[in-house]
Design a protein around this motif. Structure first.
Motif, PDB file in Angstrom:
ATOM      1  N   TYR A   1       0.921  -1.177   0.127  1.00 18.17           N
ATOM      2  CA  TYR A   1      -0.160  -0.197   0.084  1.00 18.17           C
ATOM      3  C   TYR A   1       1.005   1.210   0.006  1.00 18.17           C
ATOM      4  N   LEU A   2       2.085   1.318   0.721  1.00 14.60           N
ATOM      5  CA  LEU A   2       2.677   2.380   0.994  1.00 14.60           C
ATOM      6  C   LEU A   2       3.505   2.648  -0.400  1.00 14.60           C
ATOM      7  N   ARG A   3       4.126   1.674  -1.038  1.00 15.06           N
ATOM      8  CA  ARG A   3       4.661   1.849  -2.206  1.00 15.06           C
ATOM      9  C   ARG A   3       3.738   2.417  -3.278  1.00 15.06           C
ATOM     10  N   SER A   4       2.619   1.791  -3.372  1.00 15.78           N
ATOM     11  CA  SER A   4       1.754   2.253  -4.430  1.00 15.78           C
ATOM     12  C   SER A   4       1.165   3.487  -4.215  1.00 15.78           C
ATOM     13  N   PHE A   5       0.961   3.824  -3.040  1.00 17.05           N
ATOM     14  CA  PHE A   5       0.483   5.175  -2.707  1.00 17.05           C
ATOM     15  C   PHE A   5       1.220   6.213  -3.048  1.00 17.05           C
ATOM     16  N   ILE A   6       2.698   6.366  -2.698  1.00 20.77           N
ATOM     17  CA  ILE A   6       3.768   7.196  -2.689  1.00 20.77           C
ATOM     18  C   ILE A   6       4.085   7.344  -4.310  1.00 20.77           C
ATOM     19  N   ARG A   7       3.912   6.215  -5.152  1.00 21.13           N
ATOM     20  CA  ARG A   7       4.090   6.180  -6.337  1.00 21.13           C
ATOM     21  C   ARG A   7       3.127   6.877  -7.173  1.00 21.13           C
ATOM     22  N   ASP A   8       1.800   6.827  -6.581  1.00 20.59           N
ATOM     23  CA  ASP A   8       0.677   7.318  -7.619  1.00 20.59           C
ATOM     24  C   ASP A   8      -0.144   7.802  -6.492  1.00 20.59           C
ATOM     25  N   PRO A   9       0.012   8.835  -5.760  1.00 16.02           N
ATOM     26  CA  PRO A   9      -0.765   9.332  -4.598  1.00 16.02           C
ATOM     27  C   PRO A   9      -2.205   9.747  -5.093  1.00 16.02           C
TER      28      PRO A   9
END
Length: 297
Positions: free
Chosen positions: A242-250
């Motif tokens: 979740y953290l990785r995907s959110f930082i990549r595409d907030p």
């Protein structure tokens, strides 16, 4: 007309002196980007390397031309604190990577707008030692109030010692060895420290706290392992993916109770892993509670 010219002429003279630096001035480049400051000094050759917007990346925010030999020894300041020698004239060159900013250190009584696509300039001579807060004096977005930095004015000897330890652009472009796959957060102290530094350098601290207090975005204290509620009513477990995907595409998800204003920040896979490791190190809700109970005992 004559009256206006009489009023304008002295101002033009003062402005010309404000932007025309002495020959022996130290050159400092300031780069503004939502919501952080970056600083660069010329290297031993005394020249700043050429820069261009097409070279801007997560590892090269100044857009320094990698093919320009003059830029290889440029010195980059990690973090948001820059040092200056006492009594030495300083030419400040300013650029913006996104929107209008304004580099302002109130006690210096000197400031200038930073307009995207332009290089602004002024010079001054720091005359009183101390640690001064640098602010952005132009409304530049939701994180504007937290766009802070520091300028330390100190004696020349201490400045030279600090200056000698600065990394060069060439060194910053050298690839660091990758951490072994599956390395644990507990055993990745260096990676966590890298993530902590990135949180400052990338401006994350402008919107996220680590002490549990609310700000523009969710606090990172106890975030890992928490179940977040989205604006559409759905829920999501805040795990590593979740953290990785959110930082990549907030903008792909909208957390309930927080404005969807997080910008997309470019960073390498290594930087992303370090930032996620740092957020994980701040504890999940159960781990955080256990740690606080242990500290209370």
């Amino acid at each position: 007309t004559v009256g206006i010219m009489a009023l304008l002429a002295p101002g033009l003279v003062v402005y010309a002196n404000y932007v025309r630096e002495p020959r022996d001035a130290l050159v400092l480049e300031v780069l503004g980007q939502q919501w952080q400051w970056r600083f660069r000094f010329p290297g031993p050759d005394g020249k700043l390397g050429a820069s261009d917007a097409r070279f801007v990346s997560a590892t090269n925010p100044f857009g320094i031309d990698p093919g320009d030999p003059a830029g290889q020894d440029d010195l980059l300041i990690p973090g948001d604190e820059v040092h200056l020698p006492l009594g030495k004239p300083v030419l400040v060159l300013m650029r913006s990577n996104d929107v209008l900013h304004d580099f302002f250190v109130p006690p210096f009584r000197a400031r200038m707008n930073m307009v995207p696509g332009q290089v602004s300039r002024f010079w001054f001579t720091p005359s009183v030692a101390g640690r001064y807060e640098a602010l952005c004096a132009q409304l530049c977005g939701v994180g504007h109030p937290n766009m802070r930095g520091y300028v330390v004015v100190e004696d020349p000897a201490n400045y030279k010692a600090w200056y000698a330890a600065l990394p060069s652009f060439a060194k910053s472009q050298a690839k660091a060895p990758e951490a072994p796959a599956g390395a644990s957060v507990a055993g990745g102290g260096a990676r966590v420290e890298q993530g902590r530094a990135l949180a400052d350098a990338k401006g994350c601290v402008a919107c996220h706290t680590i002490d549990g207090s609310p700000r523009v975005g969710p606090t990172w204290k106890g975030l890992h392992g928490k179940t977040e509620t989205m604006a559409d009513g759905s829920t999501a477990l805040v795990d590593e993916a979740y953290l990785r995907s959110f930082i990549r595409d907030p903008q792909a998800r909208h957390v309930k109770g927080f404005p969807p204003v997080m910008p997309k920040i470019e960073m390498t896979d290594e930087e992303l892993a370090a930032l996620v490791a740092y957020i994980q190190s701040l504890g999940s809700p159960p781990a955080q509670a256990a740690a606080e109970q242990k500290a209370a005992r």
